[in-house]
Scaffold this active site. Structure first.
Site, PDB file in Angstrom:
ATOM      1  N   MET A 198       0.842  -1.202   0.000  1.00  0.00           N
ATOM      2  CA  MET A 198       0.000   0.000   0.000  1.00  0.00           C
ATOM      3  C   MET A 198       0.878   1.253   0.000  1.00  0.00           C
ATOM      4  O   MET A 198       0.392   2.356   0.283  1.00  0.00           O
ATOM      5  CB  MET A 198      -0.936  -0.008   1.204  1.00  0.00           C
ATOM      6  CG  MET A 198      -1.908  -1.189   1.162  1.00  0.00           C
ATOM      7  SD  MET A 198      -3.432  -0.878   2.035  1.00  0.00           S
ATOM      8  CE  MET A 198      -2.831  -0.625   3.689  1.00  0.00           C
ATOM      9  N   GLY A 199       2.169   1.086  -0.283  1.00  0.00           N
ATOM     10  CA  GLY A 199       3.048   2.247  -0.399  1.00  0.00           C
ATOM     11  C   GLY A 199       3.514   2.775   0.940  1.00  0.00           C
ATOM     12  O   GLY A 199       3.388   2.114   1.968  1.00  0.00           O
ATOM     13  N   HIS A 238       9.245  -3.415   3.546  1.00  0.00           N
ATOM     14  CA  HIS A 238       8.842  -3.635   2.148  1.00  0.00           C
ATOM     15  C   HIS A 238      10.072  -3.952   1.291  1.00  0.00           C
ATOM     16  O   HIS A 238      10.031  -4.846   0.439  1.00  0.00           O
ATOM     17  CB  HIS A 238       8.177  -2.382   1.570  1.00  0.00           C
ATOM     18  CG  HIS A 238       6.894  -1.981   2.252  1.00  0.00           C
ATOM     19  ND1 HIS A 238       6.754  -0.809   2.954  1.00  0.00           N
ATOM     20  CD2 HIS A 238       5.687  -2.596   2.316  1.00  0.00           C
ATOM     21  CE1 HIS A 238       5.514  -0.706   3.409  1.00  0.00           C
ATOM     22  NE2 HIS A 238       4.847  -1.785   3.044  1.00  0.00           N
TER      23      HIS A 238
HETATM   24  P1  AMP Z   1       1.408  -2.942   3.484  1.00  0.00           P
HETATM   25  O1  AMP Z   1       1.990  -1.879   2.601  1.00  0.00           O
HETATM   26  O2  AMP Z   1       1.385  -2.565   4.927  1.00  0.00           O
HETATM   27  O3  AMP Z   1       0.095  -3.464   2.976  1.00  0.00           O
HETATM   28  O4  AMP Z   1       2.401  -4.169   3.415  1.00  0.00           O
HETATM   29  C1  AMP Z   1       2.802  -4.741   2.198  1.00  0.00           C
HETATM   30  C2  AMP Z   1       3.575  -5.998   2.482  1.00  0.00           C
HETATM   31  O5  AMP Z   1       4.713  -5.686   3.280  1.00  0.00           O
HETATM   32  C3  AMP Z   1       2.760  -7.038   3.270  1.00  0.00           C
HETATM   33  O6  AMP Z   1       3.058  -8.334   2.768  1.00  0.00           O
HETATM   34  C4  AMP Z   1       3.278  -6.854   4.674  1.00  0.00           C
HETATM   35  O7  AMP Z   1       3.153  -8.005   5.474  1.00  0.00           O
HETATM   36  C5  AMP Z   1       4.735  -6.516   4.420  1.00  0.00           C
HETATM   37  N1  AMP Z   1       5.320  -5.811   5.577  1.00  0.00           N
HETATM   38  C6  AMP Z   1       4.805  -4.752   6.251  1.00  0.00           C
HETATM   39  N2  AMP Z   1       5.596  -4.421   7.285  1.00  0.00           N
HETATM   40  C7  AMP Z   1       6.633  -5.287   7.281  1.00  0.00           C
HETATM   41  C8  AMP Z   1       7.784  -5.477   8.109  1.00  0.00           C
HETATM   42  N3  AMP Z   1       8.022  -4.704   9.172  1.00  0.00           N
HETATM   43  N4  AMP Z   1       8.632  -6.479   7.805  1.00  0.00           N
HETATM   44  C9  AMP Z   1       8.406  -7.292   6.728  1.00  0.00           C
HETATM   45  N5  AMP Z   1       7.341  -7.165   5.913  1.00  0.00           N
HETATM   46  C10 AMP Z   1       6.459  -6.186   6.179  1.00  0.00           C
END
Ligand code: AMP
Length: 299
Positions: free
Chosen positions: A41-42, A48
């Protein structure tokens, strides 16, 4: 004066149109190019980027790494933070270029969820078992939004591998199940959670925290540490109810913290356990002020 330093030209394609993305995906498929995909989601952070690095490793230097940035309205509840969710596309582009992403896919709401009166969007993907507890209980329409958008993105990008973070453990488990149940031809890889030095899991939502709240926010990680210690001190197991009470007490002794849920469950089935042992998964959601944070770990 010309500099003798070589110019690093990091070309990254940016695609916003779904048909254009699908044309490219088809071409890659025809040419046998391996594609690693990281949906986000950026407002990107090191967590990420670690998924991007994992995708690169799997896709190889001849493969393509695709990152999508899409703040998916369908996964936010009516009183949640969709409109104020942090966005900074220019910064994200730079981070992706530096991480050698080949293609950034930034679809529009109009194409993802058409609203024309004749043919409005009306098909959702719903996982019916694993999504009932924890995040699904606190945010009843959340996973329906997640599975729908991830199914759409996988159909559009057609990757060989998709990488998700263990930070959203339940989400990753539900996506694995959806991919299996719907026979989506993709390998799902789950990569470990990246943390700040004090243990706080990196999250785009950490931006909401005031300095005082930020200091308090490592209570999630401290709770995991306490639960781990209790587990390791009791090789025969500890009752989940007792563990939950201890964790709640620890968290609610903090001035700005309020527990949403604390759960102990089997990492494969996501079924809650009565007795917590080594290998049991713990997950929790905590409001720090008005910001809701989640974390999880194996004990
Ligand atoms: P989001 O942008 O929050 O929807 O996350 C996108 C992807 O990044 C998802 O697969 C999350 O689980 C992963 N993600 C978010 N935070 C972390 C983190 N601290 N460590 C590893 N992966 C993450």
């Amino acid at each position: 004066m010309s500099s003798s330093r070589p110019v690093l030209f990091l070309f990254m394609r940016i695609v916003t149109s779904i048909p254009q993305m699908q044309r490219l995906a088809k071409r890659w498929q025809r040419e046998g190019v391996s594609v690693g995909f990281v949906p986000t989601m950026g407002y990107l952070h090191r967590g990420h980027i670690s998924l991007v690095e994992r995708a690169r490793k799997i896709a190889g230097s001849k493969g393509k790494v695709v990152v999508s940035i899409y703040v998916n309205p369908a996964q936010f509840g009516p009183n949640e933070d969709f409109s104020k969710y942090p966005r900074d596309l220019e910064r994200d582009k730079k981070l992706c270029r530096t991480a050698k992403v080949d293609l950034l896919f930034v679809p529009s709401n109009d194409e993802m969820y058409p609203t024309s009166p004749e043919q409005p969007f009306s098909t959702f993907v719903v996982e019916e078992t694993l999504s009932k507890t924890m995040e699904g209980e606190s945010r009843p329409t959340h996973f329906r939004g997640v599975t729908t958008v991830v199914a759409k993105l996988l159909n559009i990008v057609g990757p060989n591998v998709a990488v998700f973070g263990a930070k959203d453990f339940q989400q990753a488990t539900i996506i694995r199940r959806m991919v299996r149940d719907l026979n989506i031809p993709v390998r799902v890889v789950v990569a470990p959670t990246k943390r700040e030095p004090d243990g706080l899991a990196l999250s785009s939502r950490n931006k909401y925290l005031s300095p005082d709240e930020r200091r308090e926010a490592n209570i999630l990680w401290k709770s995991v540490q306490m639960a781990r210690q209790m587990t390791h001190l009791s090789p025969n197991g500890t009752s989940a109810a007792k563990m939950e009470t201890r964790v709640r007490r620890l968290i609610e002794a903090q001035p700005a913290s309020r527990v949403d849920y604390v759960a102990f469950f089997d990492p494969e089935s996501i079924h809650p356990v009565r007795v917590v042992k080594r290998g049991t998964q713990m997950a929790l959601a905590v409001f720090i002020g008005r910001t809701r944070l989640i974390d999880n770990a194996a004990l």
